[in-house]
Design an enzyme around this catalytic site. Structure first.
Site, PDB file in Angstrom:
ATOM      1  N   ASN A 197       1.243   3.908  -3.099  1.00 16.42           N
ATOM      2  CA  ASN A 197       0.895   5.324  -2.903  1.00 16.42           C
ATOM      3  C   ASN A 197       2.016   6.257  -3.360  1.00 16.42           C
ATOM      4  OD1 ASN A 197      -1.646   4.887  -1.933  1.00 16.42           O
ATOM      5  ND2 ASN A 197      -1.149   5.251   0.226  1.00 16.42           N
ATOM      6  N   GLU A 241       0.832  -1.214   0.000  1.00 13.45           N
ATOM      7  CA  GLU A 241       0.000   0.000   0.000  1.00 13.45           C
ATOM      8  C   GLU A 241       0.861   1.257   0.000  1.00 13.45           C
ATOM      9  OE1 GLU A 241      -3.149  -0.139  -0.470  1.00 13.45           O
ATOM     10  OE2 GLU A 241      -3.501  -2.258  -0.065  1.00 13.45           O
ATOM     11  N   ARG A 263      -9.987   4.221  -7.070  1.00  7.76           N
ATOM     12  CA  ARG A 263      -9.288   3.676  -5.907  1.00  7.76           C
ATOM     13  C   ARG A 263     -10.254   3.727  -4.727  1.00  7.76           C
ATOM     14  NH1 ARG A 263      -4.298   2.343  -6.536  1.00  7.76           N
ATOM     15  NH2 ARG A 263      -3.812   2.444  -4.342  1.00  7.76           N
TER      16      ARG A 263
END
Ligand SMILES: Nc1ncnc2c1ncn2[C@@H]1O[C@H](COP(=O)(O)OP(=O)(O)O)[C@@H](O)[C@H]1O
Ligand SMILES: Nc1ncnc2c1ncn2[C@@H]1O[C@H](COP(=O)(O)OP(=O)(O)O)[C@@H](O)[C@H]1O
Lengths: 148, 115, 148, 115
Positions: free
Chosen positions: C52, C48, C105
């Site tokens: 990002n 994650e 997202r």
């Protein structure tokens, strides 16, 4: 479109990190079109060079930094393994098969690296450290290499 | 990484996993301890489960060979996977022991009955 | 004797390197006494945070550097994922579950990281970049952890 | 990463491997293309072979759900491994489709005959 990728690793000079470096560089190299046996060669070369940095370069000190850079340029992989340890007086001499300065070692680390990789270059300065630069070309990229 | 069994005059060492610098000292110590305790003359290295081996552990193997050979014993390799065969060949270590497809063949050749 | 280890990774902001970061950090974390499910949590958190950095921090530019540091101090792992990309204006806001600035997202990356890790801290400066600092404690080391 | 089969009104997507940012765009494009070409109303996601999934691909799944639901279709999950169940639960995505142990049960529930 030419494919380029870059990976830098830095880790403590601990034996447990030899396997880590192998895994990381092999995962990186797997982006190129290598056979399983060629990926094993790359693991072998990383293992020898990183072990040398720990045993010979840093003489077993656990908290010095070993640096590994892996670069992909189109279909070629370049790997640099670097320590800032004790360095090598006479590079020609240590490249001879069977030459070793540590107990119960074979003196074949550099011979292995040369068998496993296409090119090998060893740069060293006594008291400053050692850098091993290796390259290996992969087969041409497949059309669908990026499509998964 | 290591499973040991003694049959008569022969110590069988079944190696497994990634044999590199991280395990080299431990491998050396455990093989020497087993050779001391059993007094075995011969050493059979079963390499079937070895997934990786580099020169650090090849050095340990050569060291154990010297010990065994100094005692008039023999060494044998069993079931080396292709990758391990490759480094045994590159290093010339295949010359220090015969190679067998399984432990039984190795033990028979070293003059042992299978227990 | 307290066990310490250190790993730094730097790589191009390419999606293919998300998996590489997961593999490398998981191999490093495996030195601690984590369960398989805890190692999966660590992989998830790295995935994650690195995603990002690539999507939001560098907005898809392929040749910027994502930095990951992993440190082991006794039985705790600290992971830092850092980019020098566009940064976050209001950190409180982006930490809200469901908040996202990119199409299709979920806005759940930070929520996942918080579920997977023991502590999470997000530091950011607009135009300068973002640093996500996460920790996770492992079970006590087993007696024979180093013996194999 | 993706194997597709259409049975009547239902598209079965068998996903495999590590589903992260690297495959998200491709996964989205291939699912949309298959929905376009087959005109299928329902979508069954077989997750049995998925070894990793993060929020990038969960976002793709939610996007396909919106498309299918907007067409009065339904979505179903099949055989999610524990790790994948965990992120489906954490994300709340289990609420957008029923879960079934195998494709047959999913197809029966979506009113399909098994071909
Ligand atoms: N990173 C290094 N730093 C200092 N000396 C090194 C380094 N790498 C290799 N050497 C020297 O080169 C010799 C040969 O290395 P090598 O062929 O790998 O065999 P081995 O590691 O078995 O000794 C070593 O014994 C050591 O003296
Ligand atoms: N490294 C980063 N750089 C800039 N912005 C970021 C970064 N990480 C997260 N953000 C912002 O925080 C928001 C929420 O992030 P997250 O919870 O991971 O959800 P998502 O990635 O699904 O949007 C993002 O949409 C983005 O606006």
């Amino acid at each position: 479109m030419d494919y380029h990728n870059f990976l830098r690793l830095e880790f403590y000079s601990l034996p447990v990190n030899v396997g880590l470096a192998r895994v990381a560089v092999a995962a990186f190299a797997a982006q190129l079109n290598y056979t399983v046996s060629e990926l094993d060669d790359i693991k072998g070369a990383v293992s020898e060079a990183v072990s040398n940095a720990i045993i010979h370069g840093y003489e077993g000190a656990p908290d010095r930094l070993v640096k590994v850079v892996a670069m992909i340029r189109v279909d070629e992989l370049e790997i640099i393994v670097e320590d800032s340890g004790k360095g090598i007086q006479n590079v020609e001499e240590v490249l001879q098969p069977g030459f070793t300065t540590a107990g119960e070692r074979l003196g074949l680390g550099f011979s292995f690296i040369r068998s496993f990789m296409d090119t090998t270059d060893v740069q060293s300065a006594p008291g400053r450290g050692t850098r091993v630069i290796m390259t290996k070309r992969a087969g041409p990229r497949e059309e669908h290499a990026d499509a998964n | 990484m290591l499973d040991l069994e003694c049959q008569g005059q022969t110590l069988i060492a079944r190696l497994a996993g990634e044999l590199d610098l991280q395990v080299a000292d431990d491998l050396r110590a455990r093989l020497d301890e087993a050779l001391d305790q059993t007094g075995a003359a011969n050493l059979v290295l079963n390499l079937e489960k070895v997934s990786f081996m580099d020169s650090s552990c090849l050095g340990v193997i050569l060291g154990r060979y010297k010990r065994v050979a100094g005692n008039q014993g023999e060494m044998a390799f069993v079931a080396a996977p292709p990758r391990v065969r490759r480094v045994l060949e590159l290093s010339g270590l295949f010359r220090i022991g015969k190679e067998f497809p399984n432990e039984k063949a190795a033990l028979a050749n070293l003059g042992q009955e299978v227990g």
